[in-house]
Design a protein around this motif. Structure first.
Motif, PDB file in Angstrom:
ATOM      1  N   GLU A 186       0.594  -1.479   0.404  1.00 59.81           N
ATOM      2  CA  GLU A 186      -0.093   0.302   0.120  1.00 59.81           C
ATOM      3  C   GLU A 186       1.018   1.058  -0.002  1.00 59.81           C
ATOM      4  O   GLU A 186       0.374   2.595   0.386  1.00 59.81           O
ATOM      5  CB  GLU A 186      -0.722   0.238   0.941  1.00 59.81           C
ATOM      6  CG  GLU A 186      -1.579  -0.814   1.111  1.00 59.81           C
ATOM      7  CD  GLU A 186      -2.644  -1.264   0.087  1.00 59.81           C
ATOM      8  OE1 GLU A 186      -3.406  -0.325  -0.529  1.00 59.81           O
ATOM      9  OE2 GLU A 186      -3.332  -2.223  -0.419  1.00 59.81           O
ATOM     10  N   ALA A 187       2.133   1.382  -0.586  1.00 59.78           N
ATOM     11  CA  ALA A 187       3.099   2.211   0.143  1.00 59.78           C
ATOM     12  C   ALA A 187       2.751   3.121  -1.361  1.00 59.78           C
ATOM     13  O   ALA A 187       2.053   3.388  -2.481  1.00 59.78           O
ATOM     14  CB  ALA A 187       4.486   1.971  -0.343  1.00 59.78           C
ATOM     15  N   LEU A 188       2.688   4.473  -0.582  1.00 56.75           N
ATOM     16  CA  LEU A 188       1.716   5.892  -1.229  1.00 56.75           C
ATOM     17  C   LEU A 188       2.655   7.626  -1.071  1.00 56.75           C
ATOM     18  O   LEU A 188       3.172   6.869  -0.145  1.00 56.75           O
ATOM     19  CB  LEU A 188       0.497   5.921  -1.221  1.00 56.75           C
ATOM     20  CG  LEU A 188      -0.623   7.213  -1.461  1.00 56.75           C
ATOM     21  CD1 LEU A 188      -0.716   7.283  -2.979  1.00 56.75           C
ATOM     22  CD2 LEU A 188      -1.509   7.329  -0.603  1.00 56.75           C
ATOM     23  N   PHE A 189       3.493   7.321  -2.522  1.00 56.03           N
ATOM     24  CA  PHE A 189       3.697   9.022  -2.110  1.00 56.03           C
ATOM     25  C   PHE A 189       3.762   9.897  -1.514  1.00 56.03           C
ATOM     26  O   PHE A 189       1.964  10.918  -1.273  1.00 56.03           O
ATOM     27  CB  PHE A 189       4.198   9.997  -3.918  1.00 56.03           C
ATOM     28  CG  PHE A 189       5.065  10.415  -3.688  1.00 56.03           C
ATOM     29  CD1 PHE A 189       6.749  10.861  -2.656  1.00 56.03           C
ATOM     30  CD2 PHE A 189       4.583  11.006  -4.811  1.00 56.03           C
ATOM     31  CE1 PHE A 189       6.902  11.620  -2.645  1.00 56.03           C
ATOM     32  CE2 PHE A 189       5.822  12.733  -4.932  1.00 56.03           C
ATOM     33  CZ  PHE A 189       6.899  12.654  -4.433  1.00 56.03           C
ATOM     34  N   VAL A 190       3.743  10.089  -0.976  1.00 58.22           N
ATOM     35  CA  VAL A 190       3.399  11.607   0.639  1.00 58.22           C
ATOM     36  C   VAL A 190       2.742  12.784   0.282  1.00 58.22           C
ATOM     37  O   VAL A 190       2.361  13.867   0.470  1.00 58.22           O
ATOM     38  CB  VAL A 190       3.980  11.829   1.537  1.00 58.22           C
ATOM     39  CG1 VAL A 190       4.845  10.439   2.359  1.00 58.22           C
ATOM     40  CG2 VAL A 190       6.067  12.438   1.046  1.00 58.22           C
TER      41      VAL A 190
END
Length: 504
Positions: free
Chosen positions: A276-280
């Motif tokens: 679920e990694a998502l760019f801040v």
């Protein structure tokens, strides 16, 4: 007094070392040799046949290919690469060059080195957060923002060289990169565990914060499982992007406010850094923005992505950050290569201008292509006229100049080099000695900007085609808006088109 011991390389050469551990890592204990130029690092655990074979290739064919191929002296500055395997009884080790002294803190921390780090290694983590860089380190150790661009350039270049040799680091992080902002040096270490795809798998999956999402998401699977993803050049590309983002913006690109599992922190971490990694700073999904108000006082400014977005790094780096953390975050094949970063950083170094505020924490910033530029770090406006040189090249030899997507900001004592006047020259390890010196410089004199020609044989003012003027060596030309300078260097021709931007 520590005793002196002797160990032999596999080739039979005797090495004397001081029997006193001067450093320990995850897998090795390190000792200085008596010659003062090297160190011996012994593995604590026995090596199997595959590990030994990998080491033999790293100190053998790969060492020869990188350090004995004509540019070896250059790469010796950017790698701490083992040159031999040593054996003492049943334990193996490697012979390494000793770190240069600029990789040890000269001044240490603030308040008279209250942390007691003076003389310690300049591990990259000391420079990757606002708390460490500005809250703990002595000001003389910190460096300025332009220096970090150059350090990132060195790191990208080193990774490019590894990858071009078919190798992957597998644990690229601030733990395995030494940087010295005070002197402008960078060095990749711990290369004895390099990955050779299809032949030697990695010993470790990496350091938290730098492990690629696909690796994190599959760590629960057995190493032999067909869906398990192990470190490779693609995962190195993710780690390199994180390093560059952190050194320039002092925050992590994936650590925001989004919670994935309120009950189990370890599951939440695995999802946040993995599947679920998502760019801040994702432009269409703000669910993982950083809540700067909850950060430490010294971190609030850097964590405010509205005040300090990734776009302050300029057009070339911004594009690659989008490619790394949006397009390529979950699609490894879309990630920018180390070569992409290297080229973008070369151009970005030419885009920076000095901040006029002596108290500015960054000292330098990227020109944002606005009519009234200002420093994003302290809001100080640029005052006066800012000359910008836009580069064009005659690629077909027919007098038609095409844009090179490369600009040079002009400030006091700004220098021009061979790579500015020729598209065929690139400032990397292949740069010849004759191409390394400056060919011209800029000064502000009598309320006008001047370009002084030092070494350019064929520099001409083409502003008036009916009256072309040669600018001889030792002479200067005023940098006025619309000035067209044509310079001929070896077999290439470049147009330097001057644009004047009005500051406040």
């Amino acid at each position: 007094m520590p005793t002196i011991k002797q160990v032999q390389t596999l080739e039979g050469k005797s090495i004397e070392y001081i029997d006193e551990i001067i450093g320990s890592g995850t897998m090795k204990d390190v000792y200085f040799t008596t010659d003062g130029k090297h160190a011996v690092a012994f593995f604590r655990e026995p090596l199997d046949s595959h590990s030994l074979e990998r080491l033999e290739m790293i100190v053998g064919s790969y060492y020869e290919g990188i350090f004995k191929s004509g540019h070896g002296e250059y790469w010796e500055q950017l790698f701490c690469w083992p040159s031999a395997i040593v054996k003492e009884g049943s334990r193996y080790g490697v012979l390494l060059p000793k770190y240069d002294r600029h990789y040890f803190f000269e001044h240490g921390s603030i308040n008279g080195d209250f942390l007691g780090i003076k003389g310690g290694e300049k591990e990259g983590k000391w420079f990757s957060t606002p708390t460490n860089r500005f809250g703990r380190l002595d000001e003389r150790e910190r460096g300025d923002w332009r220096i970090y661009l150059r350090l990132c350039l060195m790191i990208a270049r080193s990774v490019r060289r590894m990858h071009s040799a078919g190798l992957a680091h597998s644990d690229l992080s601030y733990k395995n990169v030494l940087i010295s902002p005070s002197s402008g040096h960078a060095c990749i270490i711990d290369v004895d565990g390099l990955v050779v795809p299809g032949k030697f798998p990695p010993d470790v999956v990496g350091t938290p914060d730098f492990i690629a999402p696909e690796v994190v998401a599959t760590t629960h699977l057995a190493k032999e499982h067909p869906q398990r993803v192990l470190p490779s050049r693609h995962t190195d590309r993710h780690a390199l992007a994180v390093l560059i983002y952190q050194y320039l913006l002092l925050r992590h690109p994936l650590r925001g406010r989004k919670i994935h599992d309120e009950e189990d922190p370890s599951v939440d971490e695995t999802l946040a850094m993995g599947k679920e990694a998502l760019f801040v700073e994702h432009p269409f999904d703000d669910s993982n923005r950083i809540d700067a108000q909850y950060a430490k006082k010294e971190e609030q400014f850097w964590h405010d992505t509205r005040k300090l977005p990734y776009t302050i790094t300029g057009p070339y780096l911004s594009k690659l950050m989008e490619q790394a953390f949006i397009e390529g975050l979950h699609d490894p094949h879309k990630r920018p290569t180390a070569d992409d970063w290297e080229r973008a950083l070369i151009k970005t170094v030419d885009l920076v201008v000095p901040c006029e505020n002596p108290q500015c924490i960054a000292k330098w910033y990227v020109f944002d292509n606005k009519q009234k530029p200002k420093c994003p770090f302290c809001d100080t406006p640029y005052r006066g006229k800012l000359p910008v040189i836009n580069l064009y090249s005659d690629r077909g030899g027919n007098g038609k100049f095409m844009p090179d997507n490369h600009r040079i900001m002009i400030y006091k004592d700004q220098s021009l080099f061979a790579w500015h006047i020729s598209r065929d020259v690139i400032p990397n390890e292949r740069l010849e000695v004759s191409q390394s010196g400056r060919v011209g410089y800029c000064i502000y004199h009598n309320n006008e900007w001047l370009l002084v020609n030092e070494k350019m044989e064929g520099l001409y003012d083409y502003s008036n085609p009916s009256n072309i003027q040669q600018i001889a060596k030792g002479k200067a030309v005023a940098l006025v808006d619309g000035l067209q300078l044509v310079v001929k260097y070896n077999h290439s021709t470049r147009l330097l088109l001057v644009q004047l931007v009005e500051g406040s």
